[in-house]
Design an enzyme around this catalytic site. Structure first.
Site, PDB file in Angstrom:
ATOM      1  CG  HIS A  11      -2.260  -1.748   1.277  1.00 39.41           C
ATOM      2  ND1 HIS A  11      -2.948  -0.856   0.352  1.00 39.41           N
ATOM      3  CD2 HIS A  11      -1.535  -2.908   1.590  1.00 39.41           C
ATOM      4  CE1 HIS A  11      -3.562  -3.139   0.642  1.00 39.41           C
ATOM      5  NE2 HIS A  11      -2.850  -3.278   1.309  1.00 39.41           N
ATOM      6  CG  HIS A  78       0.966  -6.781   2.413  1.00 40.62           C
ATOM      7  ND1 HIS A  78       0.306  -5.916   1.810  1.00 40.62           N
ATOM      8  CD2 HIS A  78       1.015  -6.765   0.918  1.00 40.62           C
ATOM      9  CE1 HIS A  78       0.189  -5.584  -0.010  1.00 40.62           C
ATOM     10  NE2 HIS A  78       0.951  -7.096  -0.514  1.00 40.62           N
ATOM     11  CD  GLU A 145      -1.831 -10.100   4.629  1.00 38.36           C
ATOM     12  OE1 GLU A 145      -2.276  -8.864   5.405  1.00 38.36           O
ATOM     13  OE2 GLU A 145      -2.164 -10.177   3.183  1.00 38.36           O
TER      14      GLU A 145
END
Length: 232
Positions: A11, A78, A145
């Site tokens: 992001h 992430h 993640e």
């Protein structure tokens, strides 16, 4: 010849990623990635990040940059959301070195006390890998993640910059194990010096032993930085 690693920093910019209780995924991923880069650089690994600050960083651009860099391994960093708990990683349905990387990173993350939901694959409707970062990169790639931002109990393991940096270094150790890089780093406490050393190593074709010699010189760190700047 030095190994090369690409780090996707999840992001960024107008895309905050997952958000909860004032925490933003894009900030956490950058902290982890920068720490991972520093640890890899200490071990003589060349690293390219998809971003080094808060800016737009779409996945298709990450994939393009990764393929242009032609690394040995790639990792997309992430933070999860959706109320679950724990670390998880995705690798290609083809297994291979991507699976080895995911498992090595998981081992290092668990060593820091974070629980794991496992290392997984996800197949798309076409029968290929679902995630573009895994499907479209030309090197073995993994998506990691670290945990769930919207689960306060889970987030407590990685809600400070120091904790995020520790997990970034854990990612680096998993990468180093997968590459077979021994624990014999080119050592400096200064990240700028280490990045400069890698620049000189790459552009001048020097061996690790030569870089260590330069750094051991009385004014070695200043010299390495000057040499790197002259090579820009």
């Amino acid at each position: 010849m030095a190994y090369k690693v690409f780090l996707g920093v999840g992001h960024g910019g107008t895309d905050t990623g997952a958000v909860a209780d004032g925490y933003r995924e894009k900030d956490m991923t950058l902290a982890m990635a920068l720490a991972c880069q520093q640890e890899l650089a200490r071990h003589g690994v060349l690293v390219k990040l998809s971003r080094t600050k808060d800016e737009n960083d779409p996945v298709n651009e990450e994939v393009r940059e990764c393929n242009a860099y032609a690394p040995d391994l790639a990792l997309d960093i992430h933070v999860n959301a959706g109320g679950g708990d724990g670390f998880e990683a995705y690798y290609t349905i083809g297994g291979g070195k991507g699976k080895s990387l995911a498992l090595a990173i998981e081992q290092e993350v668990k060593a820091l006390g974070q629980n794991s939901r496992g290392c997984k694959t996800r197949e798309g409707s076409s029968g290929r890998d679902y995630y573009a970062f895994i499907r479209d990169t030309v090197c073995p790639a993994v998506i990691a993640e670290i945990g769930f931002i919207d689960n306060a109990k889970d987030r407590a393991a990685f809600d400070t910059t120091q904790e995020q940096q520790a997990f970034g270094r854990a990612y680096a150790r998993g990468i180093l194990k997968t590459l077979g890089v021994p624990e014999a780093p080119i050592a400096s406490e200064d990240a700028e010096t280490m990045i400069a050393a890698q620049t000189i190593k790459k552009k001048a074709g020097l061996e690790d032993q030569t870089i260590r010699y330069l750094l051991n010189y009385q004014y070695g760190e200043a010299l390495v930085k000057k040499l790197a700047k002259a090579m820009e």
